[in-house]
Design a protein around this motif. Sequence first.
Motif, PDB file in Angstrom:
ATOM      1  N   PRO A  70      11.365  23.808  -0.244  1.00 12.21           N
ATOM      2  CA  PRO A  70      11.848  22.969  -1.336  1.00 12.21           C
ATOM      3  C   PRO A  70      11.439  21.508  -1.211  1.00 12.21           C
ATOM      4  O   PRO A  70      11.501  20.751  -2.179  1.00 12.21           O
ATOM      5  N   THR A  71      10.993  21.089  -0.010  1.00 18.92           N
ATOM      6  CA  THR A  71      10.541  19.712   0.167  1.00 18.92           C
ATOM      7  C   THR A  71       9.158  19.698   0.797  1.00 18.92           C
ATOM      8  O   THR A  71       8.781  20.613   1.539  1.00 18.92           O
ATOM      9  N   VAL A  72       8.404  18.639   0.519  1.00 17.86           N
ATOM     10  CA  VAL A  72       7.062  18.451   1.067  1.00 17.86           C
ATOM     11  C   VAL A  72       6.897  16.987   1.458  1.00 17.86           C
ATOM     12  O   VAL A  72       7.712  16.136   1.103  1.00 17.86           O
ATOM     13  N   ARG A  73       5.810  16.714   2.190  1.00 14.30           N
ATOM     14  CA  ARG A  73       5.511  15.335   2.614  1.00 14.30           C
ATOM     15  C   ARG A  73       4.302  14.825   1.821  1.00 14.30           C
ATOM     16  O   ARG A  73       3.165  15.136   2.173  1.00 14.30           O
ATOM     17  N   PRO A  74       4.503  14.055   0.762  1.00 15.86           N
ATOM     18  CA  PRO A  74       3.367  13.574  -0.035  1.00 15.86           C
ATOM     19  C   PRO A  74       2.453  12.651   0.764  1.00 15.86           C
ATOM     20  O   PRO A  74       2.935  11.722   1.423  1.00 15.86           O
ATOM     21  N   PRO A  75       1.133  12.880   0.749  1.00 18.04           N
ATOM     22  CA  PRO A  75       0.207  11.977   1.443  1.00 18.04           C
ATOM     23  C   PRO A  75       0.334  10.532   0.964  1.00 18.04           C
ATOM     24  O   PRO A  75       0.116   9.593   1.728  1.00 18.04           O
ATOM     25  N   ARG A  76       0.694  10.356  -0.314  1.00 17.41           N
ATOM     26  CA  ARG A  76       0.813   9.011  -0.877  1.00 17.41           C
ATOM     27  C   ARG A  76       1.848   8.171  -0.125  1.00 17.41           C
ATOM     28  O   ARG A  76       1.769   6.944  -0.092  1.00 17.41           O
ATOM     29  N   LEU A  77       2.837   8.847   0.478  1.00 17.28           N
ATOM     30  CA  LEU A  77       3.883   8.149   1.228  1.00 17.28           C
ATOM     31  C   LEU A  77       3.609   8.182   2.722  1.00 17.28           C
ATOM     32  O   LEU A  77       4.513   7.966   3.527  1.00 17.28           O
ATOM     33  N   GLY A  78       2.386   8.469   3.110  1.00 14.32           N
ATOM     34  CA  GLY A  78       2.004   8.452   4.512  1.00 14.32           C
ATOM     35  C   GLY A  78       2.421   9.671   5.293  1.00 14.32           C
ATOM     36  O   GLY A  78       2.291   9.697   6.513  1.00 14.32           O
ATOM     37  N   GLY A  79       2.922  10.690   4.622  1.00 13.90           N
ATOM     38  CA  GLY A  79       3.347  11.897   5.310  1.00 13.90           C
ATOM     39  C   GLY A  79       4.626  11.728   6.095  1.00 13.90           C
ATOM     40  O   GLY A  79       4.985  12.583   6.896  1.00 13.90           O
ATOM     41  N   ASN A  80       5.359  10.625   5.849  1.00 17.59           N
ATOM     42  CA  ASN A  80       6.563  10.334   6.637  1.00 17.59           C
ATOM     43  C   ASN A  80       7.858  10.583   5.882  1.00 17.59           C
ATOM     44  O   ASN A  80       8.936  10.547   6.467  1.00 17.59           O
ATOM     45  N   PRO A 154      -1.952   2.941  -9.296  1.00 18.38           N
ATOM     46  CA  PRO A 154      -3.124   3.807  -9.099  1.00 18.38           C
ATOM     47  C   PRO A 154      -3.723   3.611  -7.720  1.00 18.38           C
ATOM     48  O   PRO A 154      -3.760   2.490  -7.197  1.00 18.38           O
ATOM     49  N   PRO A 155      -4.204   4.697  -7.085  1.00 18.22           N
ATOM     50  CA  PRO A 155      -4.817   4.561  -5.762  1.00 18.22           C
ATOM     51  C   PRO A 155      -6.098   3.753  -5.769  1.00 18.22           C
ATOM     52  O   PRO A 155      -6.567   3.328  -4.718  1.00 18.22           O
ATOM     53  N   THR A 156      -6.677   3.509  -6.948  1.00 17.68           N
ATOM     54  CA  THR A 156      -7.901   2.705  -7.010  1.00 17.68           C
ATOM     55  C   THR A 156      -7.657   1.277  -6.547  1.00 17.68           C
ATOM     56  O   THR A 156      -8.589   0.572  -6.178  1.00 17.68           O
ATOM     57  N   SER A 157      -6.381   0.839  -6.564  1.00 16.48           N
ATOM     58  CA  SER A 157      -6.079  -0.518  -6.096  1.00 16.48           C
ATOM     59  C   SER A 157      -6.175  -0.625  -4.577  1.00 16.48           C
ATOM     60  O   SER A 157      -6.103  -1.720  -4.022  1.00 16.48           O
ATOM     61  N   GLU A 158      -6.323   0.508  -3.890  1.00 17.73           N
ATOM     62  CA  GLU A 158      -6.363   0.518  -2.434  1.00 17.73           C
ATOM     63  C   GLU A 158      -7.750   0.907  -1.913  1.00 17.73           C
ATOM     64  O   GLU A 158      -7.880   1.402  -0.790  1.00 17.73           O
ATOM     65  N   ARG A 159      -8.794   0.731  -2.688  1.00 17.59           N
ATOM     66  CA  ARG A 159     -10.130   1.165  -2.278  1.00 17.59           C
ATOM     67  C   ARG A 159     -10.620   0.411  -1.043  1.00 17.59           C
ATOM     68  O   ARG A 159     -10.355  -0.772  -0.870  1.00 17.59           O
ATOM     69  N   LEU A 186     -12.185   5.792  -1.723  1.00 18.31           N
ATOM     70  CA  LEU A 186     -10.810   6.248  -1.940  1.00 18.31           C
ATOM     71  C   LEU A 186     -10.108   6.639  -0.650  1.00 18.31           C
ATOM     72  O   LEU A 186      -8.923   6.984  -0.670  1.00 18.31           O
ATOM     73  N   ASP A 187     -10.825   6.611   0.489  1.00 15.81           N
ATOM     74  CA  ASP A 187     -10.281   6.929   1.807  1.00 15.81           C
ATOM     75  C   ASP A 187      -9.845   8.395   1.895  1.00 15.81           C
ATOM     76  O   ASP A 187      -8.680   8.734   1.635  1.00 15.81           O
ATOM     77  N   PRO A 188     -10.762   9.287   2.278  1.00 14.78           N
ATOM     78  CA  PRO A 188     -10.440  10.718   2.340  1.00 14.78           C
ATOM     79  C   PRO A 188      -9.485  11.106   3.472  1.00 14.78           C
ATOM     80  O   PRO A 188      -8.986  12.231   3.487  1.00 14.78           O
ATOM     81  N   ARG A 189      -9.219  10.219   4.397  1.00 15.28           N
ATOM     82  CA  ARG A 189      -8.362  10.573   5.534  1.00 15.28           C
ATOM     83  C   ARG A 189      -6.944  10.917   5.096  1.00 15.28           C
ATOM     84  O   ARG A 189      -6.451  10.400   4.093  1.00 15.28           O
ATOM     85  N   PRO A 190      -6.248  11.744   5.873  1.00 18.84           N
ATOM     86  CA  PRO A 190      -4.796  11.865   5.688  1.00 18.84           C
ATOM     87  C   PRO A 190      -4.149  10.495   5.851  1.00 18.84           C
ATOM     88  O   PRO A 190      -4.531   9.721   6.744  1.00 18.84           O
ATOM     89  N   THR A 217     -12.358  -1.275   6.081  1.00 18.15           N
ATOM     90  CA  THR A 217     -13.783  -0.965   6.002  1.00 18.15           C
ATOM     91  C   THR A 217     -14.056   0.445   6.504  1.00 18.15           C
ATOM     92  O   THR A 217     -13.642   0.813   7.610  1.00 18.15           O
ATOM     93  N   LEU A 218     -14.726   1.234   5.685  1.00 19.71           N
ATOM     94  CA  LEU A 218     -15.172   2.567   6.080  1.00 19.71           C
ATOM     95  C   LEU A 218     -16.660   2.501   6.388  1.00 19.71           C
ATOM     96  O   LEU A 218     -17.441   1.985   5.579  1.00 19.71           O
TER      97      LEU A 218
END
Length: 225
Positions: A70-80, A154-159, A186-190, A217-218
């Motif tokens: 019933p619950t998950v860890r969204p990557p957008r919130l850092g998985g925390n 939007p995640p584009t603000s974090e490029r 867009l930073d593919p990392r978890p 920097t990537l």
Amino acid sequence: MDFKPIARMHSVFPTKFGVPRQSGLAAELDSLLVFEPEYRNPDALRGLEGFSHVWLIWVFHQAVREGWSPTVRPPRLGGNARLGVFATRSPFRPNPIGLSAAELAGVEHSPEFGPCLRLRGADLVDGTPVLDVKPYVPYADAIPDAKGGFAAAPPTSERLVVDFPPALLEKVPPELREGLRSVLALDPRPRYQNNPERVYGFGFAGLEVRFSVDGKTLTVRDILP
């Protein structure tokens, strides 16, 4: 209820690592939606060319599992942080169904596959089963004053800034370079991983792209076949 795919996606991503987290974030990426043989009837697409975008209803076929949480860890919130599965777009759902809007670049007629849809900005893995295609209707589907909850920005603000050595960029086909740059920015990392020494890799159009991230920097480390 018993559903079967009407089409499958042909894209540059063999696995879900590296795929943009939402559609439209890497608008330079082209993909091809190929219909299953029994649906290769051009009459089924009559009138679709009048729309600029389409909705895709599809299956997270690489995330199918027994049971659900019933619950998950969204990557957008850092998985925390844990949120309710129905408050997120996690692929781990009671029914692993995804919904994406993509730009319709055109209806193509392939000698091998019949009528196909050329799409831009789709966030689907290669081979993804698609259950339905519907036209995107701007006045009905766009809600200007909608609230975005934890995903309002939007995640584009974090490029990231992408450092792509010219010798490595030469190994990427010219028509794919800008799309790959967008994916990397867009930073593919978890989201919960932040080790500047770690080298990550993902598949992209028959290549393995290896990179590391230090701060904002990537750096592309290698491009392998």
